[in-house]
Design a protein around this motif. Structure first.
Motif, PDB file in Angstrom:
ATOM      1  N   TRP A 101      -5.735 -29.610   7.295  1.00  0.00           N
ATOM      2  CA  TRP A 101      -4.340 -30.007   7.446  1.00  0.00           C
ATOM      3  C   TRP A 101      -4.165 -31.113   8.477  1.00  0.00           C
ATOM      4  CZ3 TRP A 101      -1.928 -29.785  12.101  1.00  0.00           C
ATOM      5  CH2 TRP A 101      -2.551 -29.024  13.102  1.00  0.00           C
ATOM      6  N   HIS A 102      -4.911 -31.050   9.578  1.00  0.00           N
ATOM      7  CA  HIS A 102      -4.680 -32.017  10.659  1.00  0.00           C
ATOM      8  C   HIS A 102      -5.160 -33.413  10.260  1.00  0.00           C
ATOM      9  CE1 HIS A 102      -4.410 -32.428  15.320  1.00  0.00           C
ATOM     10  NE2 HIS A 102      -3.370 -32.940  14.703  1.00  0.00           N
ATOM     11  N   GLY A 103      -6.284 -33.492   9.559  1.00  0.00           N
ATOM     12  CA  GLY A 103      -6.755 -34.784   9.064  1.00  0.00           C
ATOM     13  C   GLY A 103      -5.806 -35.368   8.032  1.00  0.00           C
ATOM     14  N   ILE A 104      -5.278 -34.516   7.177  1.00  0.00           N
ATOM     15  CA  ILE A 104      -4.311 -34.975   6.171  1.00  0.00           C
ATOM     16  C   ILE A 104      -3.051 -35.472   6.863  1.00  0.00           C
ATOM     17  CG2 ILE A 104      -2.830 -34.229   4.269  1.00  0.00           C
ATOM     18  CD1 ILE A 104      -5.174 -32.296   3.502  1.00  0.00           C
ATOM     19  N   HIS A 105      -2.580 -34.725   7.866  1.00  0.00           N
ATOM     20  CA  HIS A 105      -1.391 -35.165   8.610  1.00  0.00           C
ATOM     21  C   HIS A 105      -1.635 -36.533   9.244  1.00  0.00           C
ATOM     22  CE1 HIS A 105       2.199 -35.066  11.071  1.00  0.00           C
ATOM     23  NE2 HIS A 105       1.438 -35.409  12.104  1.00  0.00           N
ATOM     24  N   TYR A 106      -2.817 -36.704   9.864  1.00  0.00           N
ATOM     25  CA  TYR A 106      -3.132 -37.985  10.498  1.00  0.00           C
ATOM     26  C   TYR A 106      -3.178 -39.112   9.466  1.00  0.00           C
ATOM     27  CZ  TYR A 106      -5.127 -41.503  13.501  1.00  0.00           C
ATOM     28  OH  TYR A 106      -5.318 -42.658  14.215  1.00  0.00           O
ATOM     29  N   ALA A 107      -3.757 -38.851   8.315  1.00  0.00           N
ATOM     30  CA  ALA A 107      -3.830 -39.881   7.268  1.00  0.00           C
ATOM     31  C   ALA A 107      -2.436 -40.282   6.784  1.00  0.00           C
ATOM     32  CB  ALA A 107      -4.667 -39.380   6.092  1.00  0.00           C
ATOM     33  N   LEU A 108      -1.503 -39.345   6.776  1.00  0.00           N
ATOM     34  CA  LEU A 108      -0.145 -39.632   6.300  1.00  0.00           C
ATOM     35  C   LEU A 108       0.735 -40.282   7.361  1.00  0.00           C
ATOM     36  CD1 LEU A 108       0.580 -36.381   4.270  1.00  0.00           C
ATOM     37  CD2 LEU A 108       0.105 -38.663   3.347  1.00  0.00           C
ATOM     38  N   THR A 109       0.472 -39.983   8.653  1.00  0.00           N
ATOM     39  CA  THR A 109       1.381 -40.452   9.703  1.00  0.00           C
ATOM     40  C   THR A 109       0.740 -41.422  10.688  1.00  0.00           C
ATOM     41  OG1 THR A 109       0.836 -38.646  11.239  1.00  0.00           O
ATOM     42  CG2 THR A 109       2.641 -38.255   9.655  1.00  0.00           C
ATOM     43  N   GLY A 110      -0.588 -41.404  10.802  1.00  0.00           N
ATOM     44  CA  GLY A 110      -1.260 -42.209  11.811  1.00  0.00           C
ATOM     45  C   GLY A 110      -1.123 -41.633  13.211  1.00  0.00           C
ATOM     46  N   SER A 132      13.058 -27.408   3.189  1.00  0.00           N
ATOM     47  CA  SER A 132      14.131 -27.246   2.204  1.00  0.00           C
ATOM     48  C   SER A 132      13.807 -28.000   0.917  1.00  0.00           C
ATOM     49  CB  SER A 132      15.451 -27.776   2.778  1.00  0.00           C
ATOM     50  OG  SER A 132      15.411 -29.193   2.868  1.00  0.00           O
ATOM     51  N   ALA A 133      14.513 -27.654  -0.140  1.00  0.00           N
ATOM     52  CA  ALA A 133      14.325 -28.326  -1.433  1.00  0.00           C
ATOM     53  C   ALA A 133      14.592 -29.828  -1.301  1.00  0.00           C
ATOM     54  CB  ALA A 133      15.238 -27.704  -2.480  1.00  0.00           C
ATOM     55  N   GLU A 134      15.596 -30.206  -0.516  1.00  0.00           N
ATOM     56  CA  GLU A 134      15.908 -31.621  -0.318  1.00  0.00           C
ATOM     57  C   GLU A 134      14.774 -32.326   0.412  1.00  0.00           C
ATOM     58  OE1 GLU A 134      17.999 -29.099   0.607  1.00  0.00           O
ATOM     59  OE2 GLU A 134      19.354 -29.245  -1.101  1.00  0.00           O
ATOM     60  N   GLN A 135      14.199 -31.662   1.413  1.00  0.00           N
ATOM     61  CA  GLN A 135      13.078 -32.243   2.141  1.00  0.00           C
ATOM     62  C   GLN A 135      11.854 -32.383   1.233  1.00  0.00           C
ATOM     63  OE1 GLN A 135      13.245 -29.281   5.267  1.00  0.00           O
ATOM     64  NE2 GLN A 135      13.707 -30.849   6.781  1.00  0.00           N
ATOM     65  N   VAL A 136      11.639 -31.413   0.363  1.00  0.00           N
ATOM     66  CA  VAL A 136      10.516 -31.490  -0.586  1.00  0.00           C
ATOM     67  C   VAL A 136      10.681 -32.719  -1.471  1.00  0.00           C
ATOM     68  CG1 VAL A 136       9.414 -30.387  -2.578  1.00  0.00           C
ATOM     69  CG2 VAL A 136       9.977 -29.025  -0.553  1.00  0.00           C
ATOM     70  N   GLN A 137      11.892 -32.988  -1.930  1.00  0.00           N
ATOM     71  CA  GLN A 137      12.139 -34.164  -2.763  1.00  0.00           C
ATOM     72  C   GLN A 137      11.848 -35.450  -1.998  1.00  0.00           C
ATOM     73  OE1 GLN A 137      16.167 -33.635  -4.134  1.00  0.00           O
ATOM     74  NE2 GLN A 137      15.557 -32.177  -5.716  1.00  0.00           N
ATOM     75  N   SER A 138      12.246 -35.500  -0.727  1.00  0.00           N
ATOM     76  CA  SER A 138      11.985 -36.674   0.110  1.00  0.00           C
ATOM     77  C   SER A 138      10.481 -36.853   0.340  1.00  0.00           C
ATOM     78  CB  SER A 138      12.715 -36.524   1.447  1.00  0.00           C
ATOM     79  OG  SER A 138      12.368 -37.562   2.323  1.00  0.00           O
ATOM     80  N   ILE A 139       9.780 -35.753   0.599  1.00  0.00           N
ATOM     81  CA  ILE A 139       8.326 -35.805   0.796  1.00  0.00           C
ATOM     82  C   ILE A 139       7.639 -36.277  -0.477  1.00  0.00           C
ATOM     83  CG2 ILE A 139       6.272 -34.378   1.165  1.00  0.00           C
ATOM     84  CD1 ILE A 139       8.107 -32.656   3.063  1.00  0.00           C
ATOM     85  N   ALA A 140       8.043 -35.729  -1.615  1.00  0.00           N
ATOM     86  CA  ALA A 140       7.446 -36.121  -2.898  1.00  0.00           C
ATOM     87  C   ALA A 140       7.661 -37.608  -3.170  1.00  0.00           C
ATOM     88  CB  ALA A 140       8.016 -35.269  -4.039  1.00  0.00           C
ATOM     89  N   ALA A 141       8.855 -38.110  -2.879  1.00  0.00           N
ATOM     90  CA  ALA A 141       9.132 -39.536  -3.080  1.00  0.00           C
ATOM     91  C   ALA A 141       8.237 -40.370  -2.164  1.00  0.00           C
ATOM     92  CB  ALA A 141      10.603 -39.839  -2.803  1.00  0.00           C
ATOM     93  N   GLY A 142       8.054 -39.936  -0.929  1.00  0.00           N
ATOM     94  CA  GLY A 142       7.170 -40.649   0.000  1.00  0.00           C
ATOM     95  C   GLY A 142       5.727 -40.632  -0.449  1.00  0.00           C
ATOM     96  N   LEU A 143       5.272 -39.505  -0.970  1.00  0.00           N
ATOM     97  CA  LEU A 143       3.893 -39.409  -1.447  1.00  0.00           C
ATOM     98  C   LEU A 143       3.665 -40.312  -2.661  1.00  0.00           C
ATOM     99  CD1 LEU A 143       3.316 -35.562  -1.051  1.00  0.00           C
ATOM    100  CD2 LEU A 143       2.242 -37.391   0.293  1.00  0.00           C
ATOM    101  N   ARG A 144       4.675 -40.423  -3.523  1.00  0.00           N
ATOM    102  CA  ARG A 144       4.548 -41.292  -4.706  1.00  0.00           C
ATOM    103  C   ARG A 144       4.383 -42.753  -4.320  1.00  0.00           C
ATOM    104  NH1 ARG A 144       8.229 -37.587  -6.890  1.00  0.00           N
ATOM    105  NH2 ARG A 144      10.021 -38.832  -6.293  1.00  0.00           N
ATOM    106  N   GLN A 145       4.867 -43.145  -3.162  1.00  0.00           N
ATOM    107  CA  GLN A 145       4.787 -44.537  -2.715  1.00  0.00           C
ATOM    108  C   GLN A 145       3.426 -44.901  -2.122  1.00  0.00           C
ATOM    109  OE1 GLN A 145       8.050 -45.185  -0.027  1.00  0.00           O
ATOM    110  NE2 GLN A 145       9.588 -44.789  -1.585  1.00  0.00           N
ATOM    111  N   LEU A 146       2.601 -43.896  -1.847  1.00  0.00           N
ATOM    112  CA  LEU A 146       1.281 -44.171  -1.259  1.00  0.00           C
ATOM    113  C   LEU A 146       0.330 -44.699  -2.299  1.00  0.00           C
ATOM    114  CD1 LEU A 146       0.817 -40.956   0.904  1.00  0.00           C
ATOM    115  CD2 LEU A 146       1.644 -43.187   1.643  1.00  0.00           C
ATOM    116  N   ASP A 147      -0.599 -45.556  -1.873  1.00  0.00           N
ATOM    117  CA  ASP A 147      -1.690 -45.954  -2.752  1.00  0.00           C
ATOM    118  C   ASP A 147      -3.011 -45.729  -2.010  1.00  0.00           C
ATOM    119  OD1 ASP A 147      -2.318 -48.217  -1.142  1.00  0.00           O
ATOM    120  OD2 ASP A 147      -0.953 -49.480  -2.295  1.00  0.00           O
ATOM    121  N   VAL A 148      -4.088 -45.795  -2.714  1.00  0.00           N
ATOM    122  CA  VAL A 148      -5.391 -45.475  -2.134  1.00  0.00           C
ATOM    123  C   VAL A 148      -5.724 -46.417  -0.982  1.00  0.00           C
ATOM    124  CG1 VAL A 148      -7.858 -45.324  -2.621  1.00  0.00           C
ATOM    125  CG2 VAL A 148      -6.198 -44.481  -4.288  1.00  0.00           C
TER     126      VAL A 148
END
Length: 109
Positions: free
Chosen positions: A51-60, A92-108
């Motif tokens: 989890w911590h490595g994933i968090h770092y990869a997503l946020t820096g 919350s469900a609203e936060q999940v939607q925001s997170i999902a939208a943010g994840l969709r914007q990532l590329d490799v």
């Protein structure tokens, strides 16, 4: 022992249960500890120690929570008791939607 991340999707009834009574989150996580025959609920997400490595990869960052994808690991509201590694978190469900939208914007890259 170290911190691990396990996650579960909650029904609207379960969300209401833990928001009405934050102590109810313990049963959702660990099952009925008073019942020796009860099974522990299966997590739907188990990141274990990654989890911590994933968090770092997503946020820096090591601990800061960002918007969108930056809230995927450490986001949400604290709920229930802190059992030594911080209290459980409710996204919350609203936060999940925001997170999902943010994840969709990532590329490799």
């Amino acid at each position: 022992m170290s911190m691990v991340l396990v996650g579960r999707r909650l029904s609207s009834d379960e969300v209401k249960s833990v928001t009405d009574d934050p102590a109810a989150v313990e049963t959702l996580i660990y099952g009925d500890v008073e019942d020796d025959d009860a099974e522990m609920p299966d997590p739907q997400l188990d990141l274990d120690k990654s989890w911590h490595g994933i968090h770092y990869a997503l946020t820096g960052t090591a601990w800061q929570v960002g918007l969108g994808a930056g809230a995927a690991v450490l986001g949400g509201a604290e709920i229930g008791e802190d059992n030594g590694y911080g209290p459980p978190r409710l996204i919350s469900a609203e936060q999940v939607q925001s997170i999902a939208a943010g994840l969709r914007q990532l590329d490799v890259e």
